[in-house]
Design a protein around this motif. Structure first.
Motif: not given
Length: 128
Positions: A125-126, A119-121
């Motif tokens: 975001r990381s 979901r972050r990718r």
């Protein structure tokens, strides 16, 4: 491509917008600044658009080396935990990356929702 054309072209290819004067200082840095925060799936999507519209043999070769992807152009995570014999997983549909557990499914828990990292990718975001 002229410096003043770079911001609009970046937006058209799916990258973040910016100021025209930034592109006049350095077209390379302008584009790099917009590519850096992207995860591999987003970079791949942009790269495929570039290859479709421009003759960039080196980029085409890099994309070919990434291997197979799903129809939507993204890799899919396969996560399972076995409490007993290892499950036998087969690929039922290579185009959509649909898997099926054909043996020992009763010992297996399969997660079908995206992981927090995925979901972050997707959100660019990381971190944890």
């Amino acid at each position: 491509m002229q410096s003043y054309e770079v911001p609009a072209e970046c937006v058209r290819l799916g990258l973040a917008s910016g100021e025209e004067d930034e592109a006049f200082r350095s077209k390379f840095r302008y584009v790099l600044t917009r590519l850096r925060p992207l995860a591999v799936p987003e970079l791949t999507t942009v790269a495929r658009k570039v290859v479709d519209e421009y003759d960039v043999p080196a980029l085409k070769q890099i994309l070919a080396s990434l291997g197979m992807t799903g129809v939507d152009g993204e890799f899919k995570d396969l996560i399972f935990a076995a409490n007993g014999p290892k499950p036998d997983v087969v690929l039922r549909d290579a185009v959509t990356n649909r898997q099926e557990i054909v043996r020992n499914a009763e010992y297996c828990l399969m997660c079908t929702r995206p992981t927090a990292a995925a979901r972050r990718r997707r959100a660019g975001r990381s971190g944890p």
